[in-house]
Scaffold this active site. Structure first.
Site, PDB file in Angstrom:
ATOM      1  N   CYS A 188      -4.504   4.500  -6.798  1.00 17.62           N
ATOM      2  CA  CYS A 188      -5.178   3.621  -8.127  1.00 17.62           C
ATOM      3  C   CYS A 188      -4.827   3.191  -8.927  1.00 17.62           C
ATOM      4  O   CYS A 188      -4.754   4.371 -10.150  1.00 17.62           O
ATOM      5  CB  CYS A 188      -6.783   4.693  -7.890  1.00 17.62           C
ATOM      6  SG  CYS A 188      -8.107   3.371  -9.248  1.00 17.62           S
ATOM      7  N   GLU A 210       7.981  -2.497  -6.518  1.00 18.87           N
ATOM      8  CA  GLU A 210       6.504  -2.627  -6.097  1.00 18.87           C
ATOM      9  C   GLU A 210       5.558  -2.957  -5.556  1.00 18.87           C
ATOM     10  O   GLU A 210       4.738  -2.329  -4.957  1.00 18.87           O
ATOM     11  CB  GLU A 210       7.213  -2.996  -4.115  1.00 18.87           C
ATOM     12  CG  GLU A 210       8.051  -3.483  -4.541  1.00 18.87           C
ATOM     13  CD  GLU A 210       9.263  -3.993  -2.559  1.00 18.87           C
ATOM     14  OE1 GLU A 210       8.825  -2.671  -1.959  1.00 18.87           O
ATOM     15  OE2 GLU A 210       9.306  -4.472  -2.703  1.00 18.87           O
ATOM     16  N   CYS A 262      -7.093  -1.743  -4.836  1.00 18.13           N
ATOM     17  CA  CYS A 262      -8.058  -0.460  -4.958  1.00 18.13           C
ATOM     18  C   CYS A 262      -9.695  -0.490  -4.787  1.00 18.13           C
ATOM     19  O   CYS A 262      -9.580  -1.579  -5.595  1.00 18.13           O
ATOM     20  CB  CYS A 262      -7.312   0.644  -5.731  1.00 18.13           C
ATOM     21  SG  CYS A 262      -8.141   2.287  -5.777  1.00 18.13           S
ATOM     22  N   CYS A 304     -12.134   2.198  -5.585  1.00 17.04           N
ATOM     23  CA  CYS A 304     -12.363   3.376  -5.661  1.00 17.04           C
ATOM     24  C   CYS A 304     -13.608   2.988  -6.661  1.00 17.04           C
ATOM     25  O   CYS A 304     -13.421   2.440  -7.921  1.00 17.04           O
ATOM     26  CB  CYS A 304     -11.485   4.249  -5.919  1.00 17.04           C
ATOM     27  SG  CYS A 304     -10.705   3.658  -7.484  1.00 17.04           S
ATOM     28  N   CYS A 343     -12.666   2.180 -10.468  1.00 21.28           N
ATOM     29  CA  CYS A 343     -11.680   1.210 -10.071  1.00 21.28           C
ATOM     30  C   CYS A 343     -13.210   0.412 -10.049  1.00 21.28           C
ATOM     31  O   CYS A 343     -13.698  -1.132 -10.997  1.00 21.28           O
ATOM     32  CB  CYS A 343     -11.182   0.156  -9.043  1.00 21.28           C
ATOM     33  SG  CYS A 343      -9.359   0.674  -8.718  1.00 21.28           S
ATOM     34  N   GLU A 401      16.999  -5.740  -4.746  1.00 21.94           N
ATOM     35  CA  GLU A 401      17.116  -5.781  -3.812  1.00 21.94           C
ATOM     36  C   GLU A 401      17.892  -6.421  -2.394  1.00 21.94           C
ATOM     37  O   GLU A 401      16.185  -7.165  -2.392  1.00 21.94           O
ATOM     38  CB  GLU A 401      15.471  -4.596  -2.936  1.00 21.94           C
ATOM     39  CG  GLU A 401      15.200  -3.429  -4.289  1.00 21.94           C
ATOM     40  CD  GLU A 401      14.522  -2.708  -2.997  1.00 21.94           C
ATOM     41  OE1 GLU A 401      13.715  -3.211  -1.992  1.00 21.94           O
ATOM     42  OE2 GLU A 401      14.023  -1.992  -3.829  1.00 21.94           O
TER      43      GLU A 401
HETATM   44  C1  GLA Z   1      11.163  -2.332  -0.380  1.00 26.27           C
HETATM   45  C2  GLA Z   1      11.746  -1.281  -1.564  1.00 26.27           C
HETATM   46  C3  GLA Z   1      12.486   0.103  -1.516  1.00 26.27           C
HETATM   47  C4  GLA Z   1      12.726  -0.247   0.540  1.00 26.27           C
HETATM   48  C5  GLA Z   1      13.006  -1.190   0.922  1.00 26.27           C
HETATM   49  C6  GLA Z   1      12.903  -1.580   2.490  1.00 26.27           C
HETATM   50  O1  GLA Z   1      12.157  -2.987  -1.274  1.00 26.27           O
HETATM   51  O2  GLA Z   1      11.071  -1.570  -2.555  1.00 26.27           O
HETATM   52  O3  GLA Z   1      12.114   1.266  -2.015  1.00 26.27           O
HETATM   53  O4  GLA Z   1      11.471   0.427   0.853  1.00 26.27           O
HETATM   54  O5  GLA Z   1      11.230  -2.020   0.619  1.00 26.27           O
HETATM   55  O6  GLA Z   1      12.019  -0.649   2.897  1.00 26.27           O
HETATM   56 ZN    ZN Z   2      -9.195   2.732  -7.939  1.00 21.93          ZN
END
Ligand code: GLA
Ligand code: ZN
Length: 716
Positions: free
Chosen positions: A147, A182, A191, A193, A196, A354
């Site tokens: 959360c 992410e 969330c 809960c 929240c 990434e």
């Molecule tokens: C995301 C995440 C990574 C990994 C890649 C591939 O972008 O940030 O940790 O999980 O995807 O799944």
């Molecule tokens: Zn929450």
């Protein structure tokens, strides 16, 4: 389950708030000026020393250096190793990993590990788990199950991040930080809960001041929802009927805000503890839209996005149950992500934290990238304003949820199929150097992306098939089909650099936004919008004036009726500058009553035959265009391109379909990127003698692009 999460999450978003200005006073704001990254090359790889035997580290670092990598990102999921028991920290292994990498001239971006709390933490503090939109608690065992409001989770996240920051502030080789990983990218991005709920109530108290004000703004007299205490205000969990739209929109804003303020707790600490380091976080842009990324990155040094075009292709296959999906759609959506990324911080170059380097997937594999595609994807990001790229990931895990997610080394540590082109790409980007990588992206047009409109339309789409993200994507694709530079901007951005501002589905319209549009047109800009313009106030009430509300004089029309279409599609006949074949209307029509505007399209059939569908109004020194009919991609592209040309927008080159052109610039220097997204040879007519900076070859009139080829041209 993580794979399902990511897939389900993206699916939902694909199939489918700026409370930005508002701040809860308790959570710290940071504005300390950040170290400059303008000269640094960030051409690296995401690495997991925590998942790799220490005996391999030296070899790994040496191989990375031989590949040409300048940096790694590490440790973002290593909480259990760094804090094996509450308050007991162990960074010795991480310090040795950093030292090994640094010895080979590989710099380090450290990830704070809050996306994956260890089992001891969840066992001791079970209240930290997130509650999903059905009111069910998530369970530990994956990642991102927490959360964002919960004070215990926040305290413990800040505590491990602080211990890391103090341990690594002065360690040579460490150059920056990625906070968390992410945020909101999970199967249940928001969330619901009790924590929240309490956070939401406090946030509302600050925002509205009094219950009277809140009740009035939400219209709680409807269905007897008048609140007499803030503690009575619910979160939008399943009830007998949908929630109040004002409450639902504010809840989306609150959740975005809660995640941002969670990040900013760590950011405030890092600014103090590590003043020499840059700080960012990684995320994916729209269609993942549960957090206002402009707000998230506001006090960070640069935006960093993750880019997986092949994984996206796999999702499209799954959704469509189709054997073929359109690569044009994928390229365009990825280009939109990149333009969005550049716009997050008002045009500042961004990083790809990434970048897909091989077959990607958790339960299933994405297609193997074709030879040349990984290089092409990397250059596509750079062509749209990236200044750095990290490939995901160095080696391919032989255990854990992401065993299928291929990196640069295969499971048996042989080089992956894309290795040679990655090595080549890194070399080429180094040769282009920081002047190109940190250059600007000139654009004469802008596309407005407004989280409020997106969120409000998800709450009440008006038509089951009407989605903000779809409109954004198809408008973006229509405009960029001509390769004119476009910025994806916030509603409140400075629009003065643009000849045309496109704002599809501008459904929620604040008074300030109305004024901004008025003044942009008055001063000579062209504003282009479509149906559902200005329907709602910021508190999600319908405006009481005829539509398009306060913009009726700017647009020169009144909406006589608005019509969702389910069967019996009417057609539009184009006229004047838009003359062309009739077009069938899709899922929506606004019927327009001109009051000064020129009619550029008329409904030809159905109950509204003869009434205006598309209009253009002269207002002040500019023009305002209202596209009342929902048009398919082909017609929309023709209309938007014609309008852009009318406004004097230039396009760099005419190129064959499947070839993308972008321009980056610094001072009076310009670099033109040509990207062949097709598997076939393409020939492009360049307008002036140019040199390909990647090969050193001079070209006069035409230039060939082999399958998935990239050219970076400089005039002369
Ligand atoms: C995301 C995440 C990574 C990994 C890649 C591939 O972008 O940030 O940790 O999980 O995807 O799944
Ligand atoms: Zn929450």
């Amino acid at each position: 389950m993580v794979s399902v999460s990511r897939r389900a999450f993206l699916n939902r978003s694909m199939a489918a708030l700026g409370a930005a200005a508002f701040r809860y006073p308790v959570w710290a704001q940071t504005n300390t000026s950040a170290p400059s990254v303008s000269a640094r090359l960030l051409l690296g790889v995401d690495y997991y020393p925590d998942q790799t035997s220490e005996a391999r580290w030296e070899e790994d670092a040496q191989m990375m250096a031989e590949t040409g990598f300048t940096n790694v990102r590490i440790a973002e999921f290593a909480w259990a190793l760094m804090e094996p028991a509450e308050g007991k920290f162990d960074f010795a292994w991480l310090r040795r990993a950093v030292q090994t990498l640094h010895k080979h001239d590989i710099s380090v971006i450290l990830g704070t590990p809050s996306a994956a709390p260890p089992p001891w933490l969840a066992a001791r503090y079970p209240e930290i788990v997130e509650v999903n939109a059905q009111g069910e608690p998530l369970h530990p065992g994956g990642r991102r199950f927490t959360c964002p409001t919960n004070q215990t989770y926040r305290r413990l996240s800040l505590s491990i991040a602080t211990a890391m920051a103090h341990a690594f502030a002065e360690v040579p080789g460490v150059i920056g930080w990625q906070i968390d990983n992410e945020l909101t990218l999970s199967p249940s991005p928001r969330c619901y809960c009790n924590f929240c709920q309490a956070g939401f109530q406090a946030w509302l108290h600050s925002k509205y001041g009094s219950l009277d004000n809140l009740n009035r703004n939400w219209g709680t007299v409807f269905w007897s929802q008048t609140y007499t205490e803030f503690t009575q205000i619910p979160v939008p969990l399943p009830s007998g009927g949908d929630p109040n739209p004002g409450l639902a929109l504010d809840y989306d804003r609150y959740q975005s805000y809660a995640n941002v303020s969670f990040l900013e707790e760590q950011l405030g600490m890092l600014r103090k503890a590590c003043p020499r380091h840059f700080v960012t976080t990684n995320n994916v842009g729209p269609p993942v839209d549960y957090i206002d990324l402009r707000d998230l990155y506001k006090n960070l040094d640069f935006a960093a996005l993750d880019n997986y075009p092949g994984f996206f292709e796999m999702l499209l296959h799954e959704q469509a149950k189709a054997t073929d999906v359109s690569w044009d759609f994928i390229n365009t959506t990825v280009a939109l992500e990149h333009d969005f990324a550049r716009g997050i911080k008002g045009g500042k170059p961004f990083m790809i934290m990434e970048e897909q380097s091989g077959k990607a997937g958790q339960r299933t594999f994405s297609p193997q990238p074709e030879k040349g595609q990984v290089r092409l994807w990397t250059f596509q990001a750079v062509a749209h304003g990236a200044m750095g790229v990290n490939y995901f990931r160095w080696d391919t895990a032989t255990f854990g949820t992401e065993e299928y997610w291929h990196g640069i080394l295969n499971h048996d540590r042989s080089w992956s199929p894309a290795y040679d082109e990655i090595k080549q790409t890194v070399k080429e980007l180094k040769a282009l150097g920081s002047e190109v990588l940190h250059s600007q992206y000139p654009a004469e047009t802008a596309l407005v992306f407004d989280y409020d409109c997106d969120w409000a339309l998800q709450i009440q789409p008006g038509h089951y098939a009407l989605r903000y993200m779809d409109q954004i994507t198809s408008w973006y694709g229509s405009i960029t089909a001509s390769h004119t530079g476009i910025d994806v901007v916030a509603p409140g951005a400075d629009w003065t650099p643009y000849k045309v501002v496109f704002a599809p589905l501008a459904y929620v319209l604040s008074e300030a936004q109305g004024e901004r549009i008025r003044s942009f047109v008055q001063k000579g800009g062209m504003f282009v919008s479509n149906f559902r313009l200005g329907v709602k106030t910021e508190t999600s009430q319908i405006v009481r004036t005829p539509l398009p509300g306060p913009l009726h004089d700017v647009m020169g029309v009144t909406v006589a009726d608005y019509v969702p279409i389910y069967s019996g599609r009417p057609a539009v006949r184009f006229s004047s500058v838009l003359s062309g074949p009739d077009a069938e209307v899709g899922i929506w029509m606004d019927v327009l009553q001109p009051s000064g505007a020129e009619v550029l399209g008329t409904y030809t059939s159905g109950a509204h035959a003869g009434q205006a569908a598309i209009t253009m109004n002269s207002f002040g020194k500019g023009k305002a265009v209202y596209i009342g009919a929902d048009l398919n991609a082909e017609n929309l592209a023709r209309v938007l391109r014609t309008l852009a040309a009318q406004a004097g927008v230039t396009q760099p080159l005419e190129v064959p379909s499947g070839v993308e052109v972008t321009v980056r610039a610094a001072g009076n220097k310009q670099w033109m990127f040509l990207l062949n997204h097709t598997p076939a040879l393409q020939t492009v007519n360049i307008r002036r003698p140019s040199t390909d900076l990647l090969t050193g070859e001079a070209h006069n009139e035409t230039i060939d692009l082999s399958a998935y080829a990239v050219r970076v041209l400089q005039a002369g």
